[in-house]
Design a protein around this motif. Sequence first.
Motif, mmCIF file in Angstrom:
data_model
loop_
_atom_site.group_PDB
_atom_site.id
_atom_site.type_symbol
_atom_site.label_atom_id
_atom_site.label_comp_id
_atom_site.label_asym_id
_atom_site.label_seq_id
_atom_site.Cartn_x
_atom_site.Cartn_y
_atom_site.Cartn_z
ATOM 1 N N LEU A 135 119.893 83.965 -50.439
ATOM 2 C CA LEU A 135 119.833 85.517 -50.981
ATOM 3 C C LEU A 135 121.334 85.878 -50.680
ATOM 4 O O LEU A 135 121.787 86.504 -51.630
ATOM 5 C CB LEU A 135 118.869 86.288 -49.802
ATOM 6 N N ILE A 136 122.036 85.764 -49.414
ATOM 7 C CA ILE A 136 123.457 85.839 -49.464
ATOM 8 C C ILE A 136 124.385 85.498 -50.482
ATOM 9 O O ILE A 136 124.990 86.311 -51.025
ATOM 10 C CB ILE A 136 123.893 85.637 -47.849
ATOM 11 N N TYR A 137 123.955 84.252 -50.785
ATOM 12 C CA TYR A 137 124.811 83.498 -51.928
ATOM 13 C C TYR A 137 124.758 84.254 -53.339
ATOM 14 O O TYR A 137 125.625 84.193 -54.033
ATOM 15 C CB TYR A 137 124.530 82.065 -51.995
ATOM 16 N N ASP A 138 123.422 84.734 -53.398
ATOM 17 C CA ASP A 138 123.286 85.558 -54.627
ATOM 18 C C ASP A 138 123.300 84.754 -55.926
ATOM 19 O O ASP A 138 123.819 85.157 -57.188
ATOM 20 C CB ASP A 138 123.950 86.834 -54.774
ATOM 21 N N GLU A 139 123.198 83.544 -55.930
ATOM 22 C CA GLU A 139 123.192 82.693 -57.015
ATOM 23 C C GLU A 139 121.869 82.314 -57.774
ATOM 24 O O GLU A 139 121.668 82.148 -58.902
ATOM 25 C CB GLU A 139 123.834 81.270 -56.787
ATOM 26 N N THR A 168 111.714 93.099 -46.429
ATOM 27 C CA THR A 168 111.499 92.545 -47.660
ATOM 28 C C THR A 168 112.609 91.676 -47.785
ATOM 29 O O THR A 168 113.728 91.970 -47.582
ATOM 30 C CB THR A 168 110.909 93.182 -48.538
ATOM 31 N N PRO A 169 112.442 90.629 -48.767
ATOM 32 C CA PRO A 169 113.696 89.827 -49.370
ATOM 33 C C PRO A 169 114.621 90.725 -50.069
ATOM 34 O O PRO A 169 115.904 90.527 -49.713
ATOM 35 C CB PRO A 169 113.100 88.652 -50.439
ATOM 36 N N THR A 170 114.005 91.733 -50.783
ATOM 37 C CA THR A 170 114.977 92.353 -51.549
ATOM 38 C C THR A 170 115.718 93.607 -50.514
ATOM 39 O O THR A 170 116.963 93.783 -50.830
ATOM 40 C CB THR A 170 113.933 93.188 -52.574
ATOM 41 N N PHE A 171 115.204 94.014 -49.691
ATOM 42 C CA PHE A 171 115.706 94.990 -48.712
ATOM 43 C C PHE A 171 116.787 94.291 -48.058
ATOM 44 O O PHE A 171 117.945 94.719 -47.643
ATOM 45 C CB PHE A 171 114.786 95.270 -47.793
ATOM 46 N N PHE A 172 116.602 93.064 -47.451
ATOM 47 C CA PHE A 172 117.551 92.094 -46.861
ATOM 48 C C PHE A 172 118.610 92.101 -47.854
ATOM 49 O O PHE A 172 119.752 91.792 -47.112
ATOM 50 C CB PHE A 172 116.868 90.753 -46.244
ATOM 51 N N LYS A 173 118.564 91.530 -49.014
ATOM 52 C CA LYS A 173 119.713 91.229 -49.859
ATOM 53 C C LYS A 173 120.481 92.387 -50.115
ATOM 54 O O LYS A 173 121.602 92.170 -50.148
ATOM 55 C CB LYS A 173 119.082 90.893 -51.388
ATOM 56 N N ASN A 174 119.938 93.749 -50.073
ATOM 57 C CA ASN A 174 120.587 94.900 -50.319
ATOM 58 C C ASN A 174 121.493 95.191 -49.078
ATOM 59 O O ASN A 174 122.182 96.312 -49.094
ATOM 60 C CB ASN A 174 119.814 95.941 -50.729
ATOM 61 N N LEU A 175 121.038 94.847 -47.920
ATOM 62 C CA LEU A 175 121.793 95.240 -46.480
ATOM 63 C C LEU A 175 123.345 94.810 -46.485
ATOM 64 O O LEU A 175 123.703 93.789 -47.307
ATOM 65 C CB LEU A 175 121.049 94.374 -45.423
ATOM 66 N N LYS A 176 124.052 95.657 -45.995
ATOM 67 C CA LYS A 176 125.593 95.572 -46.242
ATOM 68 C C LYS A 176 125.924 94.483 -45.026
ATOM 69 O O LYS A 176 126.598 93.502 -45.415
ATOM 70 C CB LYS A 176 126.262 96.889 -45.799
#
Length: 186
Positions: A135-139, A168-176
């Motif tokens: 998720l962090i890599y965003d690929e 949620t995965p989406t919330f995690f992905k949006n965390l700074k």
Amino acid sequence: MKLYIKYMVSLRCKMVVKEELKNLGLHFTCVELGFADILETITEEQRIELKKNLSLCGLELMDDKKAMLIEKIKIVITEMVHYNDELPKVNFSEYLSNIMGYDYTYLANIFSEVKGITIEHYIISHKIERVKELLIYDELNLTEISYKMNYSSVSHLSSQFKKVTGLTPTFFKNLKDKKRTSLENM
């Protein structure tokens, strides 16, 4: 001779072990996560020195048979989840049993007894850490991550992710400030 080393989870750990073996004049044929094959029989003095030097680097030379088996299980899981492009399509129990050469029930009982958690929960923890990394890599999108990590569906991945992290995965992905657990601490 095979030496088993606890907490080896990265290429840097392998480099440290190689360097320590060289410093002691020991020749190795192979250094992998969790073990090193050396050509010589190690003396008691060399073992003590190696144990001390590895300890300074956060690694541990192991002697106990149960501990060595647990460490092998952890290494197989770490390699399977973090260093393979795709997870095996067979059951993890079958995969572990085949790789380790032991009955899965025996492995599961020893692992639970020593670690205090089941192998299944240990694998789930690693899978969720890998999902966080992806998720962090965003690929990849969530569907691709779900497929890559061998989840039956995106909703299965999402519910397991939320159960483990509380997010949620989406919330995690949006965390700074994204929090991940290092492999050394798992």
